[in-house]
Design a protein around this motif. Structure first.
Motif, PDB file in Angstrom:
ATOM      1  N   ALA A 243      -6.021  10.858   3.516  1.00  0.00           N
ATOM      2  CA  ALA A 243      -5.338  10.314   2.328  1.00  0.00           C
ATOM      3  C   ALA A 243      -6.318   9.955   1.226  1.00  0.00           C
ATOM      4  CB  ALA A 243      -4.517   9.090   2.721  1.00  0.00           C
ATOM      5  N   GLN A 244      -7.534   9.622   1.604  1.00  0.00           N
ATOM      6  CA  GLN A 244      -8.530   9.278   0.591  1.00  0.00           C
ATOM      7  C   GLN A 244      -8.789  10.437  -0.367  1.00  0.00           C
ATOM      8  OE1 GLN A 244     -11.990   8.003   2.721  1.00  0.00           O
ATOM      9  NE2 GLN A 244     -11.009   6.147   3.521  1.00  0.00           N
ATOM     10  N   HIS A 245      -8.496  11.647   0.101  1.00  0.00           N
ATOM     11  CA  HIS A 245      -8.768  12.831  -0.726  1.00  0.00           C
ATOM     12  C   HIS A 245      -7.525  13.318  -1.460  1.00  0.00           C
ATOM     13  CE1 HIS A 245     -12.875  13.258   0.730  1.00  0.00           C
ATOM     14  NE2 HIS A 245     -12.394  12.847   1.880  1.00  0.00           N
ATOM     15  N   LEU A 246      -6.440  12.595  -1.300  1.00  0.00           N
ATOM     16  CA  LEU A 246      -5.223  12.938  -2.032  1.00  0.00           C
ATOM     17  C   LEU A 246      -4.807  11.717  -2.841  1.00  0.00           C
ATOM     18  CD1 LEU A 246      -4.638  14.598   1.039  1.00  0.00           C
ATOM     19  CD2 LEU A 246      -3.121  15.587  -0.652  1.00  0.00           C
ATOM     20  N   PRO A 247      -5.288  11.620  -4.050  1.00  0.00           N
ATOM     21  CA  PRO A 247      -5.046  10.435  -4.863  1.00  0.00           C
ATOM     22  C   PRO A 247      -3.563  10.115  -4.976  1.00  0.00           C
ATOM     23  CG  PRO A 247      -6.585  11.917  -5.951  1.00  0.00           C
ATOM     24  CD  PRO A 247      -6.058  12.651  -4.755  1.00  0.00           C
ATOM     25  N   GLY A 248      -3.239   8.877  -4.697  1.00  0.00           N
ATOM     26  CA  GLY A 248      -1.851   8.444  -4.828  1.00  0.00           C
ATOM     27  C   GLY A 248      -1.003   8.665  -3.599  1.00  0.00           C
ATOM     28  N   ARG A 249      -1.520   9.444  -2.664  1.00  0.00           N
ATOM     29  CA  ARG A 249      -0.772   9.678  -1.421  1.00  0.00           C
ATOM     30  C   ARG A 249      -1.251   8.697  -0.355  1.00  0.00           C
ATOM     31  NH1 ARG A 249       3.624  12.456  -3.045  1.00  0.00           N
ATOM     32  NH2 ARG A 249       3.074  14.433  -4.006  1.00  0.00           N
ATOM     33  N   THR A 250      -0.327   8.237   0.446  1.00  0.00           N
ATOM     34  CA  THR A 250      -0.683   7.278   1.483  1.00  0.00           C
ATOM     35  C   THR A 250      -0.838   7.973   2.825  1.00  0.00           C
ATOM     36  OG1 THR A 250       1.592   6.821   2.128  1.00  0.00           O
ATOM     37  CG2 THR A 250       0.698   5.564   0.277  1.00  0.00           C
TER      38      THR A 250
ATOM     39  N   ASN B  62       0.523   7.118   5.460  1.00  0.00           N
ATOM     40  CA  ASN B  62       1.855   7.207   6.056  1.00  0.00           C
ATOM     41  C   ASN B  62       2.598   8.455   5.578  1.00  0.00           C
ATOM     42  OD1 ASN B  62       3.406   5.803   7.950  1.00  0.00           O
ATOM     43  ND2 ASN B  62       4.703   4.929   6.370  1.00  0.00           N
ATOM     44  N   GLU B  63       2.483   8.732   4.310  1.00  0.00           N
ATOM     45  CA  GLU B  63       3.182   9.878   3.733  1.00  0.00           C
ATOM     46  C   GLU B  63       2.639  11.185   4.302  1.00  0.00           C
ATOM     47  OE1 GLU B  63       3.026   9.786  -0.488  1.00  0.00           O
ATOM     48  OE2 GLU B  63       4.782  11.080  -0.714  1.00  0.00           O
ATOM     49  N   ILE B  64       1.328  11.253   4.421  1.00  0.00           N
ATOM     50  CA  ILE B  64       0.700  12.462   4.940  1.00  0.00           C
ATOM     51  C   ILE B  64       1.051  12.641   6.419  1.00  0.00           C
ATOM     52  CG2 ILE B  64      -1.522  13.539   5.452  1.00  0.00           C
ATOM     53  CD1 ILE B  64      -2.535  12.088   2.865  1.00  0.00           C
ATOM     54  N   LYS B  65       1.021  11.539   7.110  1.00  0.00           N
ATOM     55  CA  LYS B  65       1.393  11.578   8.534  1.00  0.00           C
ATOM     56  C   LYS B  65       2.831  12.060   8.694  1.00  0.00           C
ATOM     57  CE  LYS B  65       1.689   7.520  10.349  1.00  0.00           C
ATOM     58  NZ  LYS B  65       1.195   6.212  10.817  1.00  0.00           N
ATOM     59  N   ASN B  66       3.711  11.540   7.851  1.00  0.00           N
ATOM     60  CA  ASN B  66       5.103  11.970   7.904  1.00  0.00           C
ATOM     61  C   ASN B  66       5.234  13.448   7.565  1.00  0.00           C
ATOM     62  OD1 ASN B  66       6.384   9.616   8.734  1.00  0.00           O
ATOM     63  ND2 ASN B  66       6.482   8.803   6.656  1.00  0.00           N
ATOM     64  N   TYR B  67       4.490  13.869   6.563  1.00  0.00           N
ATOM     65  CA  TYR B  67       4.515  15.284   6.189  1.00  0.00           C
ATOM     66  C   TYR B  67       4.114  16.139   7.387  1.00  0.00           C
ATOM     67  CZ  TYR B  67       2.718  19.735   4.511  1.00  0.00           C
ATOM     68  OH  TYR B  67       2.449  21.069   4.374  1.00  0.00           O
TER      69      TYR B  67
ATOM     70  N   ARG C  10       4.721   9.464  -5.889  1.00  0.00           N
ATOM     71  CA  ARG C  10       5.950   9.799  -5.183  1.00  0.00           C
ATOM     72  C   ARG C  10       6.350  11.248  -5.480  1.00  0.00           C
ATOM     73  NH1 ARG C  10       6.424   5.298  -3.145  1.00  0.00           N
ATOM     74  NH2 ARG C  10       7.945   6.148  -1.713  1.00  0.00           N
ATOM     75  N   GLY C  11       7.271  11.739  -4.693  1.00  0.00           N
ATOM     76  CA  GLY C  11       7.730  13.099  -4.927  1.00  0.00           C
ATOM     77  C   GLY C  11       7.154  14.088  -3.934  1.00  0.00           C
ATOM     78  N   ASN C  12       7.558  15.316  -4.082  1.00  0.00           N
ATOM     79  CA  ASN C  12       7.174  16.346  -3.117  1.00  0.00           C
ATOM     80  C   ASN C  12       5.673  16.564  -3.067  1.00  0.00           C
ATOM     81  OD1 ASN C  12       9.832  16.746  -2.488  1.00  0.00           O
ATOM     82  ND2 ASN C  12      10.077  18.497  -3.863  1.00  0.00           N
ATOM     83  N   ILE C  13       5.217  16.873  -1.873  1.00  0.00           N
ATOM     84  CA  ILE C  13       3.824  17.251  -1.691  1.00  0.00           C
ATOM     85  C   ILE C  13       3.638  18.623  -2.339  1.00  0.00           C
ATOM     86  CG2 ILE C  13       2.071  17.776   0.045  1.00  0.00           C
ATOM     87  CD1 ILE C  13       2.770  14.994   0.510  1.00  0.00           C
TER      88      ILE C  13
ATOM     89  N   LEU D  67       0.813  -1.215   0.000  1.00  0.00           N
ATOM     90  CA  LEU D  67       0.000   0.000   0.000  1.00  0.00           C
ATOM     91  C   LEU D  67       0.851   1.271   0.000  1.00  0.00           C
ATOM     92  CD1 LEU D  67      -2.848  -0.950   2.492  1.00  0.00           C
ATOM     93  CD2 LEU D  67      -2.950  -0.869   0.002  1.00  0.00           C
ATOM     94  N   ASN D  68       1.944   1.250   0.704  1.00  0.00           N
ATOM     95  CA  ASN D  68       2.727   2.473   0.859  1.00  0.00           C
ATOM     96  C   ASN D  68       3.834   2.639  -0.178  1.00  0.00           C
ATOM     97  OD1 ASN D  68       1.217   3.272   3.034  1.00  0.00           O
ATOM     98  ND2 ASN D  68       2.711   2.644   4.556  1.00  0.00           N
TER      99      ASN D  68
END
Length: 264
Positions: free
Chosen positions: A105-112, A114-119, A79-82, A70-71
DNA sequence: AATAGATACAACCGCGGAGCT
DNA sequence: GAGCTCCGCGGTTGTATCTAT
């Protein structure tokens, strides 16, 4: 229910001897493991992670396989910068839902999640730390809402103006359908100004590369944290680097700290 | 060039909900 | 209803990489 005897091969803790017996691997995934997982899912589909892990011959827990897929391995993972638009959306959705990363994350297609949490942890909490305030405090939330988010909008607008052929504004999706603010998922909290924007066709002008959000938010904070009509524009530090890192100038930080101290 | 500190991100862990027997 | 398994979420940790000194 007994949650602590669960997950025979996924979330339960293994003793060292059990792990040795099962030869369960942990830590970073190898290229071979990735290939095995991708190949298996391509032929059999995803889900049933524990049996998948066994059937694929991976010496990993089902949880680990799921997370890796998933991640990281999923073909639609982005992948890549937000982007600025994504940052704006994260701030808005977090103000509404809090740390519900998977929902955001459901509202940011392709973003997980985990990635949002890390951001959030690395960028947003960093700014809270700079301002010496709690990331969950009303002050910080208002700072996000009345300073950070409008600035993001300004920068999105600026980017759109600089590259008019790019459909910048359209990249900002509505976080929910039009009834979102009234849905039970809003947890009874008042919708933010941006939410109001989303629910207002005049404000959310997604089809003409224009945001009017900035106009609405140029008003002073209703909480009285910030002086009315204060202009941050000239202090805006544009370093051309990561978008979120340049949101505060030194002067901004100083000013905001003063505000927090006087309102604490 | 070496290294210490900061940052970003991948991965793990504990827990709770849901569904099945 | 109890016990068990699976799934997924949010918090946390480990580590590779970057940056400053």
């Amino acid at each position: 229910m007994d949650h602590h005897q669960d997950d025979t091969k996924s979330s339960r803790n293994y003793s060292q001897s059990e792990e040795d017996l099962l030869e369960l691997r942990r830590g970073p995934w190898t290229v071979d493991e990735d290939f095995t997982l991708i190949n298996y899912i391509a032929h059999h589909g995803e889900g049933r992670w524990n049996s998948l892990a066994r059937s694929a011959g991976l010496k990993r827990t089902g949880k680990s396989c799921r997370l890796r897929w998933l991640n990281y391995l999923r073909p639609d993972v982005r992948r890549g910068n937000i982007t600025l638009e994504e940052q704006l959306l994260i701030l808005e959705l977090h103000s509404r839902w809090g740390n519900r990363w998977s929902k955001i994350a459901q509202h940011l297609p392709g973003r997980t999640d985990n990635e949002i949490k890390n951001y959030w942890r690395t960028r947003v909490q960093k700014h809270a730390k700079q301002l010496k305030c709690d990331v969950n405090s009303k002050q910080f939330k208002d700072t996000m809402r009345y300073l950070w988010m409008p600035r993001l909008v300004e920068r999105i607008q600026a980017a759109a103006a600089a590259a008019p052929n790019l459909d910048v504004a359209v990249a900002l999706p509505r976080p929910e359908n039009s009834s979102a603010a009234a849905s039970s998922e809003s947890f009874g909290t008042p919708a933010s100004d941006l939410t109001d924007c989303y629910n207002n066709q005049d404000c959310y002008a997604a089809n003409n590369n224009q945001f009017s959000y900035g106009d609405q938010l140029s008003l002073s904070s209703p909480s009285g944290y910030f002086n009315q009509g204060l202009d941050f524009g000239g202090q805006w530090a544009m370093d051309g680097g990561d978008a979120s890192d340049s949101l505060w100038s030194v002067d901004d930080v100083w000013f905001l700290q003063q505000q927090f101290n006087t309102n604490a």
